[in-house]
Motif scaffolding. Structure first.
Motif, PDB file in Angstrom:
ATOM      1  N   ALA A 112     -85.065 -31.866  17.039  1.00 55.72           N
ATOM      2  CA  ALA A 112     -83.995 -30.880  17.688  1.00 55.72           C
ATOM      3  C   ALA A 112     -83.766 -31.462  19.259  1.00 55.72           C
ATOM      4  O   ALA A 112     -82.833 -31.559  19.680  1.00 55.72           O
ATOM      5  CB  ALA A 112     -84.224 -29.456  17.944  1.00 55.72           C
ATOM      6  N   THR A 113     -84.859 -31.957  19.454  1.00 47.38           N
ATOM      7  CA  THR A 113     -84.631 -32.574  20.903  1.00 47.38           C
ATOM      8  C   THR A 113     -83.899 -33.735  20.877  1.00 47.38           C
ATOM      9  O   THR A 113     -83.241 -34.094  21.770  1.00 47.38           O
ATOM     10  CB  THR A 113     -86.379 -33.082  21.789  1.00 47.38           C
ATOM     11  N   ASP A 126     -72.209 -27.042  20.032  1.00 51.89           N
ATOM     12  CA  ASP A 126     -72.780 -28.077  18.980  1.00 51.89           C
ATOM     13  C   ASP A 126     -74.211 -27.874  18.777  1.00 51.89           C
ATOM     14  O   ASP A 126     -74.872 -28.276  17.707  1.00 51.89           O
ATOM     15  CB  ASP A 126     -72.383 -29.440  19.636  1.00 51.89           C
ATOM     16  N   LEU A 127     -75.031 -27.946  19.884  1.00 49.38           N
ATOM     17  CA  LEU A 127     -76.285 -27.803  19.824  1.00 49.38           C
ATOM     18  C   LEU A 127     -76.870 -26.511  18.971  1.00 49.38           C
ATOM     19  O   LEU A 127     -77.672 -26.512  18.104  1.00 49.38           O
ATOM     20  CB  LEU A 127     -76.985 -27.652  21.179  1.00 49.38           C
ATOM     21  N   MET A 154     -85.238 -20.962  21.969  1.00 48.42           N
ATOM     22  CA  MET A 154     -84.091 -21.615  21.493  1.00 48.42           C
ATOM     23  C   MET A 154     -83.152 -20.573  20.889  1.00 48.42           C
ATOM     24  O   MET A 154     -81.841 -20.800  20.480  1.00 48.42           O
ATOM     25  CB  MET A 154     -84.209 -23.016  20.629  1.00 48.42           C
ATOM     26  N   GLY A 155     -83.653 -19.469  20.621  1.00 49.19           N
ATOM     27  CA  GLY A 155     -82.834 -18.260  20.019  1.00 49.19           C
ATOM     28  C   GLY A 155     -82.568 -18.530  18.505  1.00 49.19           C
ATOM     29  O   GLY A 155     -81.658 -18.091  18.032  1.00 49.19           O
ATOM     30  N   LEU A 181     -79.078 -26.383  15.717  1.00 49.34           N
ATOM     31  CA  LEU A 181     -80.287 -25.762  15.607  1.00 49.34           C
ATOM     32  C   LEU A 181     -80.578 -24.530  14.365  1.00 49.34           C
ATOM     33  O   LEU A 181     -81.367 -24.286  14.041  1.00 49.34           O
ATOM     34  CB  LEU A 181     -80.734 -25.075  16.839  1.00 49.34           C
ATOM     35  N   SER A 182     -79.077 -24.149  14.263  1.00 52.44           N
ATOM     36  CA  SER A 182     -78.971 -22.982  12.986  1.00 52.44           C
ATOM     37  C   SER A 182     -79.324 -23.712  11.568  1.00 52.44           C
ATOM     38  O   SER A 182     -79.408 -23.110  10.995  1.00 52.44           O
ATOM     39  CB  SER A 182     -77.629 -22.499  13.159  1.00 52.44           C
ATOM     40  N   LYS A 183     -79.220 -25.180  11.733  1.00 49.23           N
ATOM     41  CA  LYS A 183     -79.703 -25.549  10.471  1.00 49.23           C
ATOM     42  C   LYS A 183     -80.981 -25.748  10.268  1.00 49.23           C
ATOM     43  O   LYS A 183     -81.585 -26.064   8.917  1.00 49.23           O
ATOM     44  CB  LYS A 183     -79.051 -27.007  10.480  1.00 49.23           C
TER      45      LYS A 183
END
Length: 109
Positions: free
Chosen positions: A30-31, A68-69, A92-93, A73-75
């Motif tokens: 993710a980073t 976009d981020l 990150m929520g 992250l939702s994936k």
């Protein structure tokens, strides 16, 4: 391990930064994705300014990169259950399924 001295062209700097986030963990992936999203957003805006003479405000660019981020992250659907991962996901929520490594109990069949 200290912070490396960075000098040279932009691509050399980016290569050093992205290689610092190598590894298979979801946080590292993710980073790296977030760094790539920022780079892509800047590159896309540069092309808009050069070739179409269009500009977006910094607020609009930040909103697009954030959107976009959040999509990336939702994936993330599963992560190892560690304190760092739980803390990071909260910041990150995101709410992935946390997987705990199964341990065998001795003497039980």
């Amino acid at each position: 391990m200290g912070i490396p001295t960075i000098s040279g062209d932009l691509f050399s700097v980016l290569r050093i930064l992205l290689n610092g986030y190598a590894g298979p963990s979801m946080r590292m992936l993710a980073t790296r994705a977030s760094a790539n999203i920022v780079i892509y957003t800047i590159w896309r805006e540069r092309n808009q300014r050069l070739f179409k003479n269009e500009r977006k405000s910094n607020i609009k660019l930040k909103a697009e990169a954030t959107y976009d981020l959040k999509m990336v992250l939702s994936k993330i659907s599963k992560m190892k259950k560690t304190f760092k991962n739980i803390e990071w996901a909260g910041r990150m929520g995101i709410t992935p399924e946390f997987i705990q490594k199964k341990t065998e109990i001795q003497g039980v069949s």
